[in-house]
Scaffold this active site. Sequence first.
Site, mmCIF file in Angstrom:
data_model
loop_
_atom_site.group_PDB
_atom_site.id
_atom_site.type_symbol
_atom_site.label_atom_id
_atom_site.label_comp_id
_atom_site.label_asym_id
_atom_site.label_seq_id
_atom_site.Cartn_x
_atom_site.Cartn_y
_atom_site.Cartn_z
ATOM 1 N N GLU A 129 -10.947 -8.916 1.685
ATOM 2 C CA GLU A 129 -9.538 -9.311 1.604
ATOM 3 C C GLU A 129 -9.196 -10.184 2.798
ATOM 4 O OE1 GLU A 129 -6.870 -6.042 1.133
ATOM 5 O OE2 GLU A 129 -7.486 -5.692 -0.920
ATOM 6 N N HIS A 253 4.498 -9.901 1.920
ATOM 7 C CA HIS A 253 3.282 -10.230 1.173
ATOM 8 C C HIS A 253 3.466 -11.592 0.515
ATOM 9 C CE1 HIS A 253 -0.193 -9.996 -1.391
ATOM 10 N NE2 HIS A 253 -0.550 -8.881 -0.788
ATOM 11 N N ARG A 302 -2.082 -12.460 6.341
ATOM 12 C CA ARG A 302 -0.917 -12.537 5.450
ATOM 13 C C ARG A 302 0.248 -13.317 6.011
ATOM 14 N NH1 ARG A 302 -1.066 -6.543 2.933
ATOM 15 N NH2 ARG A 302 -2.941 -7.018 1.757
ATOM 16 N N HIS A 363 6.762 -6.158 2.280
ATOM 17 C CA HIS A 363 5.611 -5.382 1.807
ATOM 18 C C HIS A 363 5.281 -4.199 2.723
ATOM 19 C CE1 HIS A 363 1.963 -4.519 -0.282
ATOM 20 N NE2 HIS A 363 1.179 -4.834 0.725
ATOM 21 N N ARG A 398 -0.267 -6.131 10.153
ATOM 22 C CA ARG A 398 -1.317 -5.235 9.671
ATOM 23 C C ARG A 398 -2.402 -6.023 8.957
ATOM 24 N NH1 ARG A 398 -1.600 -2.328 4.114
ATOM 25 N NH2 ARG A 398 -0.471 -4.199 3.572
HETATM 26 C C1 LIG Z 1 2.315 -2.456 -4.055
HETATM 27 C C2 LIG Z 1 1.604 -2.004 -2.803
HETATM 28 C C3 LIG Z 1 0.261 -2.267 -2.649
HETATM 29 C C4 LIG Z 1 -0.415 -1.853 -1.484
HETATM 30 N N1 LIG Z 1 -1.757 -2.056 -1.388
HETATM 31 C C5 LIG Z 1 -2.419 -1.532 -0.326
HETATM 32 C C6 LIG Z 1 -3.836 -1.586 -0.254
HETATM 33 O O1 LIG Z 1 -4.501 -2.092 -1.145
HETATM 34 N N2 LIG Z 1 -4.438 -1.023 0.840
HETATM 35 C C7 LIG Z 1 -3.744 -0.432 1.850
HETATM 36 O O2 LIG Z 1 -4.337 0.047 2.810
HETATM 37 N N3 LIG Z 1 -2.398 -0.369 1.783
HETATM 38 C C8 LIG Z 1 -1.731 -0.878 0.723
HETATM 39 N N4 LIG Z 1 -0.373 -0.785 0.668
HETATM 40 C C9 LIG Z 1 0.330 -0.069 1.723
HETATM 41 C C10 LIG Z 1 0.058 1.421 1.572
HETATM 42 O O3 LIG Z 1 0.105 1.749 0.206
HETATM 43 C C11 LIG Z 1 1.082 2.243 2.311
HETATM 44 O O4 LIG Z 1 1.264 1.762 3.615
HETATM 45 C C12 LIG Z 1 0.612 3.684 2.386
HETATM 46 O O5 LIG Z 1 0.332 4.164 1.094
HETATM 47 C C13 LIG Z 1 1.670 4.521 3.037
HETATM 48 O O6 LIG Z 1 1.311 5.853 2.894
HETATM 49 P P1 LIG Z 1 2.283 6.950 3.453
HETATM 50 O O7 LIG Z 1 1.684 8.262 3.099
HETATM 51 O O8 LIG Z 1 2.601 6.659 4.850
HETATM 52 O O9 LIG Z 1 3.654 6.720 2.651
HETATM 53 P P2 LIG Z 1 3.987 6.784 1.056
HETATM 54 O O10 LIG Z 1 2.769 6.768 0.225
HETATM 55 O O11 LIG Z 1 5.011 5.759 0.825
HETATM 56 O O12 LIG Z 1 4.622 8.226 0.950
HETATM 57 C C14 LIG Z 1 5.864 8.520 1.539
HETATM 58 C C15 LIG Z 1 6.316 9.853 1.040
HETATM 59 O O13 LIG Z 1 7.457 10.285 1.752
HETATM 60 C C16 LIG Z 1 8.443 10.751 0.838
HETATM 61 N N5 LIG Z 1 9.759 10.621 1.468
HETATM 62 C C17 LIG Z 1 10.387 9.490 1.871
HETATM 63 N N6 LIG Z 1 11.575 9.798 2.421
HETATM 64 C C18 LIG Z 1 11.704 11.154 2.362
HETATM 65 C C19 LIG Z 1 12.716 12.072 2.736
HETATM 66 N N7 LIG Z 1 13.870 11.686 3.296
HETATM 67 N N8 LIG Z 1 12.511 13.392 2.491
HETATM 68 C C20 LIG Z 1 11.372 13.823 1.917
HETATM 69 N N9 LIG Z 1 10.378 12.992 1.539
HETATM 70 C C21 LIG Z 1 10.541 11.678 1.759
HETATM 71 C C22 LIG Z 1 8.231 9.861 -0.369
HETATM 72 O O14 LIG Z 1 8.841 10.417 -1.507
HETATM 73 C C23 LIG Z 1 6.709 9.851 -0.425
HETATM 74 O O15 LIG Z 1 6.220 11.030 -0.998
HETATM 75 C C24 LIG Z 1 0.306 -1.187 -0.472
HETATM 76 C C25 LIG Z 1 1.657 -0.933 -0.626
HETATM 77 C C26 LIG Z 1 2.314 -1.324 -1.786
HETATM 78 C C27 LIG Z 1 3.764 -1.013 -1.941
#
Ligand SMILES: Cc1cc2nc3c(=O)[nH]c(=O)nc-3n(C[C@H](O)[C@H](O)[C@H](O)COP(=O)(O)OP(=O)(O)OC[C@H]3O[C@@H](n4cnc5c(N)ncnc54)[C@H](O)[C@@H]3O)c2cc1C
Length: 548
Positions: A129, A253, A302, A363, A398
Amino acid sequence: MFAQHLPRRLVAPEPGWTVQADVVVVGSGIAGLTTALEARKAGRVLLVTKTLLDEGSTVWAQGGIAAALDPEDSPEQHLADTLVAGVGLCDETAVRTLVTEGPQRVRELVALGANFERTAEGEIALAREGGHHRDRIAHAGGDATGREISRALIEALTAVREDPGIEVVEHALVIDVLTDADGRAAGVSLHVIGEGQRDGVGAALGRAVVLATGGLGQVYASTTNPPVSTGDGVAAALRAGAEIADLEFVQFHPTVMWLGRAAKGQQPLISEAVRGEGAVLRDVEGRRFMVGRHPLAELAPRDVVAKCVVSAMTETGAEHVWLDARHLGRAFLEHRFPTIVARCRENGFDPTTDLVPVAPAQHYASGGIRTDLHGRSSLPGLYACGEVSCTGVHGANRLASNSLLEGLVFGHRIAADLAEGLPPQSDPVQRPGAPGLLAPDARLFVQGAMTAGAGVVRTAASLATAATCLDQLVEERRADAPTTEAWETANLHAVATTLVGHATLREETRGGHWREDHPDRDDLRWRGHLVSVQDADGNLHTRFEELP
Ligand SMILES: Cc1cc2nc3c(=O)[nH]c(=O)nc-3n(C[C@H](O)[C@H](O)[C@H](O)COP(=O)(O)OP(=O)(O)OC[C@H]3O[C@@H](n4cnc5c(N)ncnc54)[C@H](O)[C@@H]3O)c2cc1C
């Protein structure tokens, strides 16, 4: 350097019930699930999540997870690429931790049941990538990596759900981090849509709190992030007194499907991996504009691609550019990118035969709750993991596919730190000052102001207009009736206000922060971090910490 007043807690009813755990984990993406599964070794875990377990950015991740798994690759090379993407602001020790521990953590994820694509020889297939000089992106289901990782982690959680050492509560929105008389995290207040004894607002007390609430994409009018990404964790940590760093570095993005001016909220992403496989960008007149702009052309970092896309749009007067994947062929595209091809077709474009309109959209948040190498925030007892955190691995931008890895690696590190010993439970006290709240209809104003004033391209004037609009909302859109929408809107406003403050101060262009009025990187003045913290009276202070 910059002062602004924000509430230190949100308007909410007094907690009607209390639950006690050793560790309260908030969020069920890769960061929250990993931490919760591992933290069981430290004590009783309560995992709460705003909606359903699999709603968050994690399931949307397409491209994959980066790790130096190929014998030809090495953590050193992964480190080098990450540092370049971070434009001088990465914490090298944090990156080294990420890239060195990453391969083992990915292998453990495989052992847990995550099915990554394999080569004919049975090895994990690795793709490339933007910004990576090696093939090091493990992926699953073609372009459904996040969904597979989420499935595997939720299955592991389901397998231990009967275990009294872990409890999961869905539809539980965390409102505020509770603090004791010494300012230490003592739990969270939360609103649960449940039945019986745990309905409405309650308190979940814990000896440690881990915020894993993901991103803040909904601060902008158009984003790749799902509706739950309203920056709740950053806002709650700020109100509790924790330090927030690097918030100005927002990744836009470059290839988000452009569905017209009126399209709002979560928009379909076309992963960088499509360009990694050979798709190219063309302006609306058909010219390939990335060639000659960067040695990696369409696979430049990016921020570089996003800026070139905006320039191409400005030069041609169009609102999008084209992504051209036609030469990759139907069979290949349908096999390698089934989800993306399906989403394109749903929206009226067949990438096997058509050019697809794309434009940059919000993004990823490179900044967030500042942590050390163990995920500890500046507030004792409060940890942050995943996109909500600022561990120092991303710097000003990132590197693609490093974020899933960050949640995985630092989730393990937090659990290990908790297992070293938990402090006794302390008693929460109410923070002084009037609580705040914003009417739900203020959300559209926040998003409009941020998109126009603090989007891909920023100037002092655009940021000043955004700041004025955000200020006015406090007076004009005050709310007293606490609802999910009002809590989220207040959080969006607090995050937006902090972000605009940072972006105004940083008079240079670096990584995800592009100031048209200061188009160059300025290492003499700006090689360092902007860090915000709210004082006891609710005043937001932002300081600059120069790197040695
Ligand atoms: C379309 C897309 C494609 C991507 N592709 C990639 C990729 O290919 N590779 C990569 O490394 N990264 C990618 N990313 C980024 C990556 O997906 C995220 O940075 C990563 O998944 C974040 O994980 P996380 O567990 O921190 O948060 P999330 O997976 O966003 O989880 C957050 C959690 O917190 C909960 N939450 C939020 N607020 C509250 C609250 N007030 N009370 C209780 N719960 C709450 C939500 O409901 C959720 O369960 C992508 C992101 C997107 C949107």
